[in-house]
Design an enzyme around this catalytic site. Sequence first.
Site, PDB file in Angstrom:
ATOM      1  N   ASP A   1       5.699  -6.559  66.141  1.00 58.72           N
ATOM      2  CA  ASP A   1       6.520  -6.857  64.970  1.00 58.72           C
ATOM      3  C   ASP A   1       7.632  -5.803  64.799  1.00 58.72           C
ATOM      4  O   ASP A   1       7.747  -4.869  65.604  1.00 58.72           O
ATOM      5  CB  ASP A   1       5.598  -6.900  63.742  1.00 58.72           C
ATOM      6  CG  ASP A   1       5.982  -7.965  62.736  1.00 58.72           C
ATOM      7  OD1 ASP A   1       7.172  -8.318  62.671  1.00 58.72           O
ATOM      8  OD2 ASP A   1       5.092  -8.423  61.997  1.00 58.72           O
TER       9      ASP A   1
ATOM     10  N   ASP B   1       9.892 -15.649  58.820  1.00 57.82           N
ATOM     11  CA  ASP B   1       8.535 -16.218  58.773  1.00 57.82           C
ATOM     12  C   ASP B   1       8.495 -17.658  58.253  1.00 57.82           C
ATOM     13  O   ASP B   1       9.083 -17.969  57.218  1.00 57.82           O
ATOM     14  CB  ASP B   1       7.647 -15.377  57.850  1.00 57.82           C
ATOM     15  CG  ASP B   1       7.295 -14.039  58.475  1.00 57.82           C
ATOM     16  OD1 ASP B   1       7.910 -13.658  59.487  1.00 57.82           O
ATOM     17  OD2 ASP B   1       6.399 -13.381  57.925  1.00 57.82           O
TER      18      ASP B   1
HETATM   19  C1  GLA Z   1       5.671 -10.319  59.779  1.00 61.45           C
HETATM   20  C2  GLA Z   1       5.587 -11.338  60.901  1.00 61.45           C
HETATM   21  C3  GLA Z   1       4.457 -12.311  60.605  1.00 61.45           C
HETATM   22  C4  GLA Z   1       3.143 -11.554  60.485  1.00 61.45           C
HETATM   23  C5  GLA Z   1       3.258 -10.466  59.420  1.00 61.45           C
HETATM   24  C6  GLA Z   1       2.062  -9.544  59.430  1.00 61.45           C
HETATM   25  O1  GLA Z   1       6.032 -10.908  58.557  1.00 61.45           O
HETATM   26  O2  GLA Z   1       6.801 -12.017  61.059  1.00 61.45           O
HETATM   27  O3  GLA Z   1       4.355 -13.294  61.627  1.00 61.45           O
HETATM   28  O4  GLA Z   1       2.823 -10.987  61.728  1.00 61.45           O
HETATM   29  O5  GLA Z   1       4.409  -9.663  59.621  1.00 61.45           O
HETATM   30  O6  GLA Z   1       2.147  -8.543  58.460  1.00 61.45           O
END
Ligand code: GLA
Length: 371
Positions: free
Chosen positions: A135, A191
């Site tokens: 990430d 997301d």
């Molecule tokens: C980010 C990523 C998500 C997930 C969260 C975990 O938002 O884009 O897919 O992995 O972190 O905290």
Amino acid sequence: PAAAHALDNGLALTPPMGWNSWNKYACKGINEGVVRETADAMASNGMKDAGYQYVIIDDCWQTGRDAEGNIIVDKEKFPNGIKAVADYVHSKGLKFGIYTDAGTKTCGGRPGSLGHEYQDARQYAAWGVDYLKEDWCNTVPGQNSEASYTVMRDALKASGRPILFSICEWGSTKPWLWAGPIGNMWRATGDIQDCWDCKKSWGGNGVVQILDLMNGIESYAGPGHWNDPDMLEVGNGGLTTTENRAHFSMWALLAAPLLAGNDIEHMSADTKEILLNKEVIAIDQDTLGAQGLPAKKDGAIEVWTKKLADGSTAVGLFNRGDTTTLISGSWAAINVKGTTVRDLWAHSDHHADEGYSYAVPKHGAVLLRVK
Ligand code: GLA
């Protein structure tokens, strides 16, 4: 634009398939029991046979670092450590994935891998990790995405274990332009949210927003290196059955990684039927590896095409609007050749010399394979 060169680790020759804990369990709900139960269910409910392979723990499995800098596992969630979980997943004939972050902390505030990439990669390899998602939260000022992900790519390579590398910087620095030789897949959007049309100010997206963000980057996807529109929300409750079918259909047209994000052990018959539709999965997993795109857009109506390895074409009739609409047109106008049509949700064949004509429900998709 020229297609990117693929990362040369021999993995992800078709879009990765599996399950990831985040969309359903987030930080609070993930633990060893959930992972074991999910692996059990995937191995016995047809998912494994349909191609779902990776069982991936997302954020919140780690708590800190010891005096030598080794990552410490959250013992409340994973009392037996990570290797025991990986071994269990492997014993089911599945592969095991885990999550980290390129910055100092993960998005959930757990320790990130910055400065510990080689140490962490060695640890993952020792545990039997087959897939790593990295990430992009809590990076340091000036931190460069291409350089950071290159460090982890090299660390994974040096670990000696083949580990699929999933880059997750949400499309913020246009990874399709540089990530081909670095990762096997890269998130191209913020997301996903469990909703049809719901853009969030912080970057979250509904299904339709993600589809729009995926247009124009098709040429960068191919075997070994995929644009990732984020994990599936099928079965998480925010979408109707029609919307879930459309979501799954469109992800297949996108040649997207298919990572289920729901409660696999307790899914409904409708959810199971969607995730296990092998004819739709075959569109996603087609060996040509072409990412589909709209051939025609007309208000709330879109007609998408995806070229397939056997010379046939997948055609998606997509209705973003709020009423059932007749979607019709000629094959020629969307540059499709063929007369034999397979409807991949009705599981029926018919003959159509000229073109297509289907009443498509609100927020629905019809998916065809035309030969
Ligand atoms: C980010 C990523 C998500 C997930 C969260 C975990 O938002 O884009 O897919 O992995 O972190 O905290």
